[in-house]
Structure formats: C-alpha cells, structure tokens
Write a protein that holds these residues in place. Sequence first.
Motif, PDB file in Angstrom:
ATOM      1  N   GLN A   1      -1.790  10.396 -10.916  1.00  0.00           N
ATOM      2  CA  GLN A   1      -2.240   9.526 -11.995  1.00  0.00           C
ATOM      3  C   GLN A   1      -1.377   8.271 -12.102  1.00  0.00           C
ATOM      4  O   GLN A   1      -1.889   7.159 -12.317  1.00  0.00           O
ATOM      5  N   HIS A   2      -0.083   8.428 -11.947  1.00  0.00           N
ATOM      6  CA  HIS A   2       0.818   7.280 -12.016  1.00  0.00           C
ATOM      7  C   HIS A   2       0.571   6.328 -10.853  1.00  0.00           C
ATOM      8  O   HIS A   2       0.573   5.103 -11.040  1.00  0.00           O
ATOM      9  N   LEU A   3       0.356   6.887  -9.679  1.00  0.00           N
ATOM     10  CA  LEU A   3       0.071   6.064  -8.505  1.00  0.00           C
ATOM     11  C   LEU A   3      -1.175   5.212  -8.739  1.00  0.00           C
ATOM     12  O   LEU A   3      -1.186   4.002  -8.465  1.00  0.00           O
ATOM     13  N   MET A   4      -2.222   5.826  -9.239  1.00  0.00           N
ATOM     14  CA  MET A   4      -3.477   5.112  -9.466  1.00  0.00           C
ATOM     15  C   MET A   4      -3.311   3.974 -10.475  1.00  0.00           C
ATOM     16  O   MET A   4      -3.955   2.932 -10.359  1.00  0.00           O
ATOM     17  N   CYS A   5      -2.452   4.187 -11.467  1.00  0.00           N
ATOM     18  CA  CYS A   5      -2.256   3.185 -12.510  1.00  0.00           C
ATOM     19  C   CYS A   5      -1.355   2.040 -12.076  1.00  0.00           C
ATOM     20  O   CYS A   5      -1.521   0.906 -12.547  1.00  0.00           O
ATOM     21  N   LYS A   6      -0.393   2.311 -11.193  1.00  0.00           N
ATOM     22  CA  LYS A   6       0.656   1.339 -10.918  1.00  0.00           C
ATOM     23  C   LYS A   6       0.541   0.612  -9.577  1.00  0.00           C
ATOM     24  O   LYS A   6       0.942  -0.549  -9.460  1.00  0.00           O
ATOM     25  N   ALA A   7       0.046   1.286  -8.562  1.00  0.00           N
ATOM     26  CA  ALA A   7       0.069   0.702  -7.217  1.00  0.00           C
ATOM     27  C   ALA A   7      -1.026  -0.341  -7.029  1.00  0.00           C
ATOM     28  O   ALA A   7      -2.141  -0.179  -7.532  1.00  0.00           O
ATOM     29  N   ARG A   8      -0.718  -1.398  -6.293  1.00  0.00           N
ATOM     30  CA  ARG A   8      -1.708  -2.423  -5.980  1.00  0.00           C
ATOM     31  C   ARG A   8      -2.801  -1.835  -5.100  1.00  0.00           C
ATOM     32  O   ARG A   8      -3.983  -2.024  -5.321  1.00  0.00           O
ATOM     33  N   GLN A   9      -2.391  -1.141  -4.052  1.00  0.00           N
ATOM     34  CA  GLN A   9      -3.306  -0.394  -3.190  1.00  0.00           C
ATOM     35  C   GLN A   9      -2.704   0.992  -3.000  1.00  0.00           C
ATOM     36  O   GLN A   9      -1.490   1.127  -2.847  1.00  0.00           O
ATOM     37  N   TRP A  10      -3.545   1.995  -2.990  1.00  0.00           N
ATOM     38  CA  TRP A  10      -3.027   3.350  -2.869  1.00  0.00           C
ATOM     39  C   TRP A  10      -4.004   4.245  -2.125  1.00  0.00           C
ATOM     40  O   TRP A  10      -5.205   3.973  -2.058  1.00  0.00           O
TER      41      TRP A  10
ATOM     42  N   HIS B   1       0.853  -1.189   0.000  1.00  0.00           N
ATOM     43  CA  HIS B   1       0.000   0.000   0.000  1.00  0.00           C
ATOM     44  C   HIS B   1       0.888   1.239   0.000  1.00  0.00           C
ATOM     45  O   HIS B   1       1.718   1.414   0.895  1.00  0.00           O
ATOM     46  N   ILE B   2       0.698   2.085  -1.005  1.00  0.00           N
ATOM     47  CA  ILE B   2       1.492   3.310  -1.145  1.00  0.00           C
ATOM     48  C   ILE B   2       0.597   4.517  -0.888  1.00  0.00           C
ATOM     49  O   ILE B   2      -0.483   4.631  -1.469  1.00  0.00           O
ATOM     50  N   VAL B   3       1.065   5.403  -0.020  1.00  0.00           N
ATOM     51  CA  VAL B   3       0.344   6.642   0.302  1.00  0.00           C
ATOM     52  C   VAL B   3       1.160   7.822  -0.227  1.00  0.00           C
ATOM     53  O   VAL B   3       2.357   7.932   0.053  1.00  0.00           O
ATOM     54  N   LEU B   4       0.535   8.691  -0.983  1.00  0.00           N
ATOM     55  CA  LEU B   4       1.212   9.848  -1.565  1.00  0.00           C
ATOM     56  C   LEU B   4       0.700  11.135  -0.944  1.00  0.00           C
ATOM     57  O   LEU B   4      -0.506  11.372  -0.890  1.00  0.00           O
TER      58      LEU B   4
END
Length: 283
Positions: free
Chosen positions: A124-133, A98-101
């Motif tokens: 936008q990149h986070l939404m496309c690439k991360a499993r959970q964000w 899980h990545i938090v930006l």
Amino acid sequence: MKIGVNGASGQLGTATVKQLLERATSHSVVAISRSPEKIEINGVEARFGDYDQPSSLVEAYKGLDRLLLIPSTNLQPGVRAAQNIAAIDAAVAAGVSHIVLMSSAGARNVQKPNIGADYFASEQHLMCKARQWSILRMSYYAEALIAEAQMSLAHGVLTGLTENKVSFVLRDDLAAAAVGLLVGEGHDGAIYTGTGPESLTGAERAGAIAKASGKPLTFVTLPAETLHAQLQQVGLPAEVITAVVSIQQNFSNGDFDIVTGDIEKLSGRPARNLESILSIAFQ
C-alpha cells in the motif's frame, strides 16, 4: 540503465544479481546490502544500505533508475513493514524512477502477527509513494518445503493444519522473473505472482517427497495449538513459532493455492515443477 538490488547478499538477492549480469549486459548492476563485503560477484558495484538505518538507504539508492526491494528475514511482527516503508521513502527521496517490491502471495489487510500484514502495508505504501512501481508476489519457496521434508522424513510424517494446496516455486525461478521485470518495459502498476506450475495437496507433496527420497512419508493434519506446542518443545524462538503457525494458517486459507504463468511471462522460461525440484534435491 542502472539497476539496484537491495538484499543482494541473501539467497534470492544473490541469484537475482547473478542473473542480471547474464541477461542485462547493457545495464549497470548495483548490489546493496548491510554486509556489502559479502558480495563477491565480479562486475557489480557493492554499496552499503541497511533497512534498519534509513539514512544509509538514500545514499545507497542515488543514481539508480530501477530498484528491487527484497524484504529482510526479520520475523518480528511489524518490523518488515517498517523496513520496507523506510526503503520506499528513501528510494523516492533518492529519485529512483521505478521501484519493484518482492511481496507474498495472499497479501491482504489482515491483523498482525499474520505475516501477510507486513506485505500488505508495504504494498500500500509503495502504491501511494512511488512514481512508478511493480510488485512481484511469491508463492512458497520449494527450498523451504525441502528443508521441512528433510526433518519430517526422520519421523515419517509431514504435517499441516488442514489438507491444503500450495504452488511451490523455486527461488531461482523467482530471481529470473524479477530480472525480467527489472529490465523489461510495460510493467508500471503491475502486480505479478510467481508460482510453480501446479498446486499440490498435502498428501500429494508428501507422496512426491516419498518418491524422490525413497522413504515413507504421510501427511497428517493437526490443530494449531498442537503445532504451536510441538514447536515450543524443540526450542524455537517465539517469533519463529508465530511465523510458522501463521504460514500454515495461510496455507489453510488458500493463500498459496494459486497458479499463474507469470514466471514464464517475465523470464521467458516455464517454472519448474516440484517433482523435478525434489528429484534433484534428493539425488
């Protein structure tokens, strides 16, 4: 659970790490920075990770369950987006669940050099690439207003491009919200905005500063060209001037005229208002 904070040697990062230690005693905390030797906090594991050296990030992120990415302070247009994208890719490669930006209020598809462009590209990149964000957008720092106020009081004038409204937020309150997001559940795919409890006009914040400092201060609007020229006269670097003007333009667009209860929702405590923050700053 092992929780990482990238940008841990900065002010927001340090505050977040300290509050994680206080509130997440059953979890391990990893503080990641390009200057890990500056992290002098007992109870955390310090790791080297440089946004400008993507190869260092995969190693820094190994074994983490959750990771908070705090963007750098680099003001060159496009640099923060590139750094954030590299960090997101590294976190995915390292297997972070899980990545938090940390992002900005008003992030949207705008053209560089507007600072919102970097935040939008990162989101936008986070939404496309991360499993959970998750994303925690921040309103404008109250501490930044205080620094501006201390300079403005010498001339008795606080300036802006237009009469605008901003919901200033304390850095420590943002850190508390970030901690709640990192240790809590049910935040996958959520976008929060950390704000103060009220949105104040230029005249209202000038009045609050005058009351707290005991010195007269008036809010005055001026054209962007005049602001740009004034900043040049005091010798500020071009990228700083561009960022300041961009922020003022975003103020005028209403990007920071937003009030939410997300600080309290995530941290369990209400965000502090500007009057109380200023009263402490000008004691």
